[in-house]
Design a protein around this motif. Sequence first.
Motif, mmCIF file in Angstrom:
data_model
loop_
_atom_site.group_PDB
_atom_site.id
_atom_site.type_symbol
_atom_site.label_atom_id
_atom_site.label_comp_id
_atom_site.label_asym_id
_atom_site.label_seq_id
_atom_site.Cartn_x
_atom_site.Cartn_y
_atom_site.Cartn_z
ATOM 1 N N GLU A 39 0.709 -1.873 0.110
ATOM 2 C CA GLU A 39 -0.178 0.088 0.107
ATOM 3 C C GLU A 39 0.684 1.166 0.015
ATOM 4 O O GLU A 39 0.389 2.280 -0.523
ATOM 5 C CB GLU A 39 -0.594 0.002 0.694
ATOM 6 C CG GLU A 39 -2.042 0.624 0.946
ATOM 7 C CD GLU A 39 -3.147 0.562 0.411
ATOM 8 O OE1 GLU A 39 -4.387 1.724 -0.084
ATOM 9 O OE2 GLU A 39 -3.310 -0.673 -0.375
ATOM 10 N N TYR A 42 2.392 1.329 -3.386
ATOM 11 C CA TYR A 42 1.331 1.747 -4.590
ATOM 12 C C TYR A 42 1.608 3.870 -4.664
ATOM 13 O O TYR A 42 1.269 4.105 -5.513
ATOM 14 C CB TYR A 42 0.554 1.225 -4.345
ATOM 15 C CG TYR A 42 -0.980 1.287 -4.985
ATOM 16 C CD1 TYR A 42 -1.012 1.584 -6.099
ATOM 17 C CD2 TYR A 42 -1.641 2.599 -4.417
ATOM 18 C CE1 TYR A 42 -2.142 1.666 -6.794
ATOM 19 C CE2 TYR A 42 -3.333 2.861 -4.721
ATOM 20 C CZ TYR A 42 -3.438 2.604 -6.495
ATOM 21 O OH TYR A 42 -4.210 3.375 -6.796
ATOM 22 N N LEU A 45 4.283 5.609 -5.549
ATOM 23 C CA LEU A 45 4.148 5.177 -7.345
ATOM 24 C C LEU A 45 2.785 6.269 -7.795
ATOM 25 O O LEU A 45 3.532 6.843 -8.807
ATOM 26 C CB LEU A 45 3.937 4.147 -7.343
ATOM 27 C CG LEU A 45 5.290 3.155 -7.292
ATOM 28 C CD1 LEU A 45 4.741 1.361 -8.149
ATOM 29 C CD2 LEU A 45 6.390 3.316 -8.213
ATOM 30 N N ARG A 46 2.053 6.337 -7.378
ATOM 31 C CA ARG A 46 0.956 6.770 -7.544
ATOM 32 C C ARG A 46 1.510 8.498 -7.367
ATOM 33 O O ARG A 46 1.044 9.534 -8.446
ATOM 34 C CB ARG A 46 -0.509 6.743 -6.596
ATOM 35 C CG ARG A 46 -1.560 7.311 -7.737
ATOM 36 C CD ARG A 46 -2.748 6.335 -6.908
ATOM 37 N NE ARG A 46 -3.090 7.901 -5.371
ATOM 38 C CZ ARG A 46 -3.653 8.532 -4.472
ATOM 39 N NH1 ARG A 46 -4.527 6.753 -4.262
ATOM 40 N NH2 ARG A 46 -3.499 8.746 -3.450
ATOM 41 N N ARG A 51 2.019 6.283 -13.691
ATOM 42 C CA ARG A 51 0.810 5.296 -13.826
ATOM 43 C C ARG A 51 0.233 3.959 -14.555
ATOM 44 O O ARG A 51 0.000 3.126 -14.195
ATOM 45 C CB ARG A 51 -0.365 6.047 -14.958
ATOM 46 C CG ARG A 51 -1.595 6.198 -14.558
ATOM 47 C CD ARG A 51 -2.399 6.988 -15.872
ATOM 48 N NE ARG A 51 -4.460 5.900 -15.771
ATOM 49 C CZ ARG A 51 -4.418 6.693 -15.373
ATOM 50 N NH1 ARG A 51 -4.933 7.764 -14.286
ATOM 51 N NH2 ARG A 51 -6.239 5.823 -15.400
ATOM 52 N N GLU A 53 2.567 1.699 -14.012
ATOM 53 C CA GLU A 53 2.638 0.747 -13.258
ATOM 54 C C GLU A 53 1.561 0.425 -12.094
ATOM 55 O O GLU A 53 1.717 -0.766 -11.306
ATOM 56 C CB GLU A 53 4.265 0.455 -12.838
ATOM 57 C CG GLU A 53 5.390 0.813 -13.718
ATOM 58 C CD GLU A 53 6.823 2.295 -12.860
ATOM 59 O OE1 GLU A 53 6.967 1.714 -11.797
ATOM 60 O OE2 GLU A 53 6.329 2.749 -12.645
ATOM 61 N N ILE A 54 1.031 0.732 -11.661
ATOM 62 C CA ILE A 54 -0.669 1.243 -11.241
ATOM 63 C C ILE A 54 -1.644 0.728 -11.639
ATOM 64 O O ILE A 54 -2.953 0.994 -10.562
ATOM 65 C CB ILE A 54 -0.110 2.543 -10.192
ATOM 66 C CG1 ILE A 54 -0.145 3.767 -10.507
ATOM 67 C CG2 ILE A 54 1.026 2.474 -8.873
ATOM 68 C CD1 ILE A 54 -1.117 4.704 -9.963
ATOM 69 N N GLU A 55 -1.540 1.041 -12.704
ATOM 70 C CA GLU A 55 -2.752 0.456 -14.096
ATOM 71 C C GLU A 55 -3.839 -0.021 -12.909
ATOM 72 O O GLU A 55 -4.673 -0.136 -13.399
ATOM 73 C CB GLU A 55 -2.725 0.595 -15.160
ATOM 74 C CG GLU A 55 -3.458 0.385 -16.195
ATOM 75 C CD GLU A 55 -4.284 2.213 -15.936
ATOM 76 O OE1 GLU A 55 -5.796 2.543 -16.157
ATOM 77 O OE2 GLU A 55 -3.768 3.307 -15.937
ATOM 78 N N VAL A 57 -3.764 -1.561 -10.177
ATOM 79 C CA VAL A 57 -4.444 -1.540 -8.993
ATOM 80 C C VAL A 57 -5.496 -0.720 -9.083
ATOM 81 O O VAL A 57 -6.547 -0.327 -8.008
ATOM 82 C CB VAL A 57 -3.276 -0.977 -8.028
ATOM 83 C CG1 VAL A 57 -4.011 -0.748 -6.967
ATOM 84 C CG2 VAL A 57 -2.170 -2.648 -7.824
ATOM 85 N N CYS A 132 -9.583 7.489 -4.933
ATOM 86 C CA CYS A 132 -7.933 6.710 -5.259
ATOM 87 C C CYS A 132 -7.335 7.994 -4.724
ATOM 88 O O CYS A 132 -5.996 7.936 -4.975
ATOM 89 C CB CYS A 132 -8.083 7.329 -7.121
ATOM 90 S SG CYS A 132 -7.322 9.019 -7.448
#
Length: 140
Positions: A39, A42, A45-46, A51, A53-55, A57, A132
């Motif tokens: 978490e 994530y 990264l966000r 984006r 890499e986390i698409e 999720v 988000c």
Amino acid sequence: MTEWQSVKTRFQGLSTRELLDQAEQARREKGRLLYEMGERHYMKLRSEGHRPEIESVLEQDILIYGALSRINEMEVEAAQKQCASCRTPLEPGAKFCGKCGTSVPRETDETKIACTTCHTPQRPEQGFCTCCGSEMRSRV
């Protein structure tokens, strides 16, 4: 870090059932720790704008948000079964009260703006996306 010798000593004299319980408890704790670590990664990264890499999720975040939003809509609809002015029962889907003519308020996606990260509809006055968590002001 736990030393192996102390682990061996800790488990001496325990039954198979107790050892299985200890192992299961450790698995659960490991899962919780990995979840928290993931978490945090994530969110990092966000916030850094990674984006691609986390698409996958983010897609799950949107599905969760969509389901919970629909539940909320259903609860609001259920609460609006009576006119706010005269308390007369309303017909399902009614836009106005059949007795006094009072409008039945409905929030629509047209009155909202899309989040720049996940594109879910959000109220314009919000500072952060309720799906988000991204900041709602335009990105530079």
